[in-house]
Design a protein around this motif. Structure first.
Motif, PDB file in Angstrom:
ATOM      1  N   UNK A 167       0.870  -1.173   0.000  1.00 10.71           N
ATOM      2  CA  UNK A 167       0.000   0.000   0.000  1.00 10.71           C
ATOM      3  C   UNK A 167       0.911   1.230   0.000  1.00 10.71           C
ATOM      4  N   UNK A 168       0.497   2.253  -0.715  1.00 13.69           N
ATOM      5  CA  UNK A 168       1.321   3.454  -0.883  1.00 13.69           C
ATOM      6  C   UNK A 168       1.108   4.404   0.283  1.00 13.69           C
ATOM      7  N   UNK A 169       2.193   4.843   0.897  1.00 19.18           N
ATOM      8  CA  UNK A 169       2.044   5.853   1.946  1.00 19.18           C
ATOM      9  C   UNK A 169       2.750   7.154   1.576  1.00 19.18           C
ATOM     10  N   UNK A 170       3.540   7.126   0.509  1.00 18.50           N
ATOM     11  CA  UNK A 170       4.238   8.341   0.061  1.00 18.50           C
ATOM     12  C   UNK A 170       4.302   8.282  -1.463  1.00 18.50           C
ATOM     13  N   UNK A 171       3.294   8.903  -2.099  1.00 18.93           N
ATOM     14  CA  UNK A 171       3.065   8.720  -3.539  1.00 18.93           C
ATOM     15  C   UNK A 171       4.329   8.871  -4.389  1.00 18.93           C
TER      16      UNK A 171
ATOM     17  N   UNK B 168      -3.523   7.325   4.362  1.00 16.37           N
ATOM     18  CA  UNK B 168      -2.522   8.261   3.841  1.00 16.37           C
ATOM     19  C   UNK B 168      -1.948   7.744   2.536  1.00 16.37           C
ATOM     20  N   UNK B 169      -1.927   8.574   1.521  1.00 13.48           N
ATOM     21  CA  UNK B 169      -1.273   8.163   0.279  1.00 13.48           C
ATOM     22  C   UNK B 169      -0.090   9.068  -0.044  1.00 13.48           C
ATOM     23  N   UNK B 170       0.051  10.166   0.684  1.00 17.55           N
ATOM     24  CA  UNK B 170       1.168  11.088   0.456  1.00 17.55           C
ATOM     25  C   UNK B 170       1.552  11.673   1.817  1.00 17.55           C
ATOM     26  N   UNK B 171       2.523  11.017   2.459  1.00 19.27           N
ATOM     27  CA  UNK B 171       2.826  11.276   3.872  1.00 19.27           C
ATOM     28  C   UNK B 171       2.977  12.762   4.213  1.00 19.27           C
ATOM     29  N   UNK B 250      -3.326   6.280  -7.247  1.00 18.78           N
ATOM     30  CA  UNK B 250      -2.502   5.775  -6.128  1.00 18.78           C
ATOM     31  C   UNK B 250      -3.409   5.081  -5.108  1.00 18.78           C
ATOM     32  N   UNK B 254      -3.623   1.057  -3.978  1.00 22.54           N
ATOM     33  CA  UNK B 254      -3.515   0.697  -2.563  1.00 22.54           C
ATOM     34  C   UNK B 254      -4.686  -0.180  -2.130  1.00 22.54           C
ATOM     35  N   UNK B 288       1.033   0.846 -10.656  1.00 23.38           N
ATOM     36  CA  UNK B 288       1.419   0.661  -9.258  1.00 23.38           C
ATOM     37  C   UNK B 288       0.918  -0.631  -8.612  1.00 23.38           C
TER      38      UNK B 288
END
Lengths: 328, 328
Positions: A167-171, B168-171, B250, B254, B288
């Motif tokens: 799973x993506x946490x920082x695109x 969260x996808x972009x920390x 994204x 995920x 992705x």
């Protein structure tokens, strides 16, 4: 009534769990939530046939001690189509495409259940603590995910789900070091290879630091070296582990918001260094997760240790055969 | 046997679904997967008591047409403790702290089930297409998440889970515009307010653009204006919607990796502009998600439209009362 009587006068049901790892195959009788007659051999990764033979030998040794089983559960570090028991994808052991359930069912002549090893570990943890909804993250060379939802393993439509490492946490984060096309996924930020990459990069940036010395000498910093330096108080190594902890906190908040589990469990080899990143992870998770969920979910380190895979695989077979109920 | 006979000579079971939104309360008889005798009134948000009265009036009107129900299902845009039916948190309607299940059970004298509206919408979609594992994302002022796993709603340990808008996808992304302490969550990047923020920011940066004109005139760009400009081919508005589409992709990757659903459904008001961002989202998700999962999961727009909430709430009550089985 005794278990024997409950089974209609025949022998009590008896389940064997097998954990197939990249380096060793372990098997044991699983009874009363514990492993018995455990055997362990190096994994023969020459080819699929040799690996199957190794599993058969290990299970045979357990049978020699405890007699023929009612069913066998097998955990593998691979993607499994659960109904057929076929391995869809397998990076570290040569099982891709193998009909594992069918092949081993033929050899053992009892029902065989094959599942992803992180799913098995999650089931072991859920039984151990009596949790009905549990999420497990195994942090190591790869990052695995296991879900026990409503008392049994949730694995998606065909068995490929629960890939929480991806799973993506920082695109726009770094590329995944595993066999995954993503970037900024959990495995890209909270795994052994991620730790090595970050420690090595920081060593290159700061050539006169302890990390920098290691890079000059060996061209890279290993995860073990980074952990040892952090334990000794090296500020750069601590910063690298703090970064990992921060991203782990982002992941924890995400998992809590998505699943609202009773318990989120961290396992895997990297979790043995949790003293160096867990506080940071907790702080970050607390700053991000929905407060109502945070108040109702617990976070803990895995408690079944090296037995998790074997135990979970045996419990899976027992649950599928209707002998073990739901967890919690 | 007829339904009447199956019910032991009494009237066939009959379920009413209610969808409580920020602007309107809708209620209807739910039978054969469709809504009948639908009524709709503006939501009275003066206080909790008035809102409860409004729900009672709407349900009373449906009962006047179809007779007393076997059970009532209610979807609300709030966090619900499912077993007690108490509202834990509610941003847009004044129900926080209200024991909704108990209050309405007393008024209707039949079993009442209260759930989050996105959960209800997910159940409606799962029944409509016969999906056993379905994830729903509702894109609007907020971003809601609904999970149907193994044929019934998954809502976490106590009912607060499935908050997919707050994964969260972009920390290090922007702060969530909703009632959530996170940053870079889906709602912070793929919601109406996110679209307005991005369009307004770009208008400020480019004062001579169409977006810039709107900012000069009104100090901001609304989501509707951004969508209208994009439909007319304005490159800046298209870029803003493309950015939203990329982050949605994204998110989709995920969700696929975590759940391996049969179907991932996009709904909510913003999904009506999907022609402006869905291709981008698909491309990003394809780049992705794990290929094995991508090959087995479908992505679609919601098909139950404005009826989703009412339909899903009625189906929930029927499922809980053992009249409707699992989906798919």
């Amino acid at each position: 009534v005794t278990a024997r009587e409950a089974a209609g006068g025949r022998a009590a049901p008896r389940f064997i769990g097998v954990d197939v790892g990249g380096t060793k195959v372990a098997a044991a009788l699983v009874r009363d939530g514990q492993t018995h007659h455990r055997v362990e051999h190096p994994t023969d990764v020459a080819n699929g046939q040799r690996l199957l033979d190794g599993i058969e030998v290990a299970v045979g040794e357990v049978i020699a001690h405890c007699g023929p089983p009612t069913g066998v559960g097998i955990g593998v570090p691979s993607q499994i189509d659960y109904a057929s028991g076929q391995v869809i994808d397998s990076v570290n052991i040569p099982l891709a495409g193998v009909s594992l359930r069918q092949e081993l069912g033929r050899r053992f002549r009892v029902p065989v259940y094959v599942d992803n090893d992180a799913n098995c570990a999650a089931l072991a943890e859920a039984f151990a603590v009596g949790a009905r909804h549990l999420v497990m993250l195994t942090l190591g060379t790869g990052v695995g995910g296991g879900l026990v939802l409503g008392g049994s393993i949730y694995r998606g439509a065909s068995g490929l789900g629960a890939e929480l490492g991806h799973i993506t946490i920082d695109a726009d984060g770094p590329e995944c070091p595993g066999n995954c096309p993503n970037r900024g996924c959990v495995e890209a930020l909270c795994s052994g290879p991620a730790l090595e990459r970050d420690a090595t990069e920081l060593g290159r940036e700061r050539p006169h630091s302890r990390l920098g010395e290691l890079v000059r000498e060996h061209d890279r910093v290993t995860g073990h070296q980074a952990v040892a330096l952090a334990r000794a108080g090296d500020p750069d190594a601590l910063a690298v582990l703090g970064r990992l902890g921060r991203y782990l906190g982002v992941t924890i908040a995400t998992v809590l918001n998505a699943f609202e589990p009773d318990l989120l469990v961290l396992g895997g080899g990297l979790s043995r260094a949790a003293d160096l990143f867990l506080d940071t992870a907790r702080r970050e998770a607390h700053a991000r997760a929905l407060p109502s969920i945070l108040a109702r979910s617990e976070l803990a380190l895995a408690c079944t240790g090296a037995d998790a895979g074997v135990l979970g695989a045996g419990l899976l077979a027992a649950q599928e055969e209707g002998v073990a109920g739901e967890t919690g």
